[in-house]
Design an enzyme around this catalytic site. Structure first.
Site, PDB file in Angstrom:
ATOM      1  N   SER A   1      39.081  32.890  38.357  1.00  6.24           N
ATOM      2  CA  SER A   1      37.718  33.302  37.970  1.00  6.24           C
ATOM      3  C   SER A   1      36.907  32.635  37.327  1.00  6.24           C
ATOM      4  O   SER A   1      36.810  31.244  38.022  1.00  6.24           O
ATOM      5  CB  SER A   1      38.147  35.071  36.816  1.00  6.24           C
ATOM      6  OG  SER A   1      36.807  35.479  36.486  1.00  6.24           O
TER       7      SER A   1
ATOM      8  N   HIS B   1      34.496  40.595  38.303  1.00  6.42           N
ATOM      9  CA  HIS B   1      35.078  41.177  40.149  1.00  6.42           C
ATOM     10  C   HIS B   1      35.865  42.205  40.549  1.00  6.42           C
ATOM     11  O   HIS B   1      36.346  43.003  41.580  1.00  6.42           O
ATOM     12  CB  HIS B   1      36.548  40.608  39.652  1.00  6.42           C
ATOM     13  CG  HIS B   1      37.075  39.174  39.088  1.00  6.42           C
ATOM     14  ND1 HIS B   1      36.650  38.095  39.243  1.00  6.42           N
ATOM     15  CD2 HIS B   1      37.259  38.804  37.736  1.00  6.42           C
ATOM     16  CE1 HIS B   1      36.619  36.984  38.481  1.00  6.42           C
ATOM     17  NE2 HIS B   1      37.216  37.656  37.541  1.00  6.42           N
TER      18      HIS B   1
END
Length: 302
Positions: A83, A187
């Site tokens: 991430s 996400h």
């Protein structure tokens, strides 16, 4: 045999995490040239309640600790980040300028927080297969966010919806269901619009071809073209994390020493779960001497 640097995502942050980074004064001077006086309050307990500050701290810490290893002649052949960790990875690979990364990460955090200021986030489910968890999620407003290991999966969505799925998972035999210290539903498709806005901001930034392998934590693919790295960085907030596949890919490319940058050791555990064939350590718990010893041992195996 190759060295992989890994960079963690949100959830690993803690107050004071920038107080003891290597070469602190120099790196924070660079940061303050972009962010101003807020630089010295970013890692306060109050600031870390906000996504923007958390992501900036993880960027700064990742770059600082990786630079220290490089200064001690421990250089990565490959980098990968989970991430927000993709941003310090891109900086260390030479693909993204540090000051540009600071501006982009500040915007990234703002866009994510503005989109979902409260009531959303991430929950980690441990002990169930993907197929089992997907059945429990059917009909809910939750999404698969991270495939960290075969039985370590993160879901995204509204707090109440995630809590319901988490309870179902525990009832079905999951060993753990933990609400993570992340305040946005990362996400998944809920962040498509913020990701598109961030992609627009990348149009004014020039990326370079990396001088070591950039391995995407979202697609588990190696990327060399600057535009593809920019796309990976801009849209990773809305794409499922494929960390297990990324570590399998690193293994297949002969990476045998994975070194996780501070803070924390989450990625080290996940890397081991992916069937890692070499050493995987976190810098936070291992001295520079230990790291150098492992590098020497790795070099003798070549």
């Amino acid at each position: 045999m190759k060295i992989l640097f890994t960079f963690p995502g949100q959830g690993t942050q803690r107050a004071g995490m920038l107080q003891h980074i290597p070469d602190r004064e120099a790196i924070l001077n660079d940061v303050s040239a972009v962010l101003g006086d807020e630089t010295y309050q970013l890692d306060s307990e109050a600031s870390l309640k906000h996504t923007r500050a958390v992501q900036l701290c993880l960027l700064i810490a990742g770059v600082a600790w990786a630079r220290e290893l490089i200064a001690h002649n421990v250089k990565p052949d490959m980098v990968s980040g989970l991430s927000i960790g993709a941003y310090p990875a891109a900086v260390i690979a030479g693909a993204l300028d540090f000051r540009d990364a600071l501006r982009l990460v500040a915007l990234r955090g703002e866009l994510m927080e503005q989109a979902y200021p409260q009531g959303y986030g991430l929950t980690a489910i441990v002990g169930l297969q993907l197929s089992q968890l997907e059945k429990l999620m059917a009909g809910s407003e939750t999404y698969i966010a991270n495939l960290n290991a075969e039985t370590q999966i993160v879901i995204a969505g509204r707090d109440d919806e995630m809590a319901n799925v988490a309870q179902k998972a525990l009832d079905a035999g999951a060993s753990k269901a933990t609400r993570l210290a992340v305040s946005v539903p990362s996400h998944c498709a809920l962040l498509d619009k913020p990701a598109a806005r961030l992609a627009d901001a990348f149009q004014s930034v020039t990326l370079s071809r990396p001088y070591c392998t950039y391995l995407s934590g979202s697609t588990a693919r190696v990327l060399w073209e600057p535009q593809k790295i920019a796309d990976d960085l801009a849209f990773n907030m809305a794409r499922t994390v494929q960390w297990q596949d990324a570590m399998v890919s690193a293994n297949q490319r002969d990476a045998r020493l994975a070194i996780e940058m501070p803070p924390g050791s989450v990625l080290t555990g996940l890397t081991h779960l992916a069937g890692w064939q070499g050493d995987a350590i976190c810098r936070e718990r291992n001295s520079i001497e230990v790291v150098q010893h492992l590098v020497k041992r790795l070099n003798r195996q070549d």
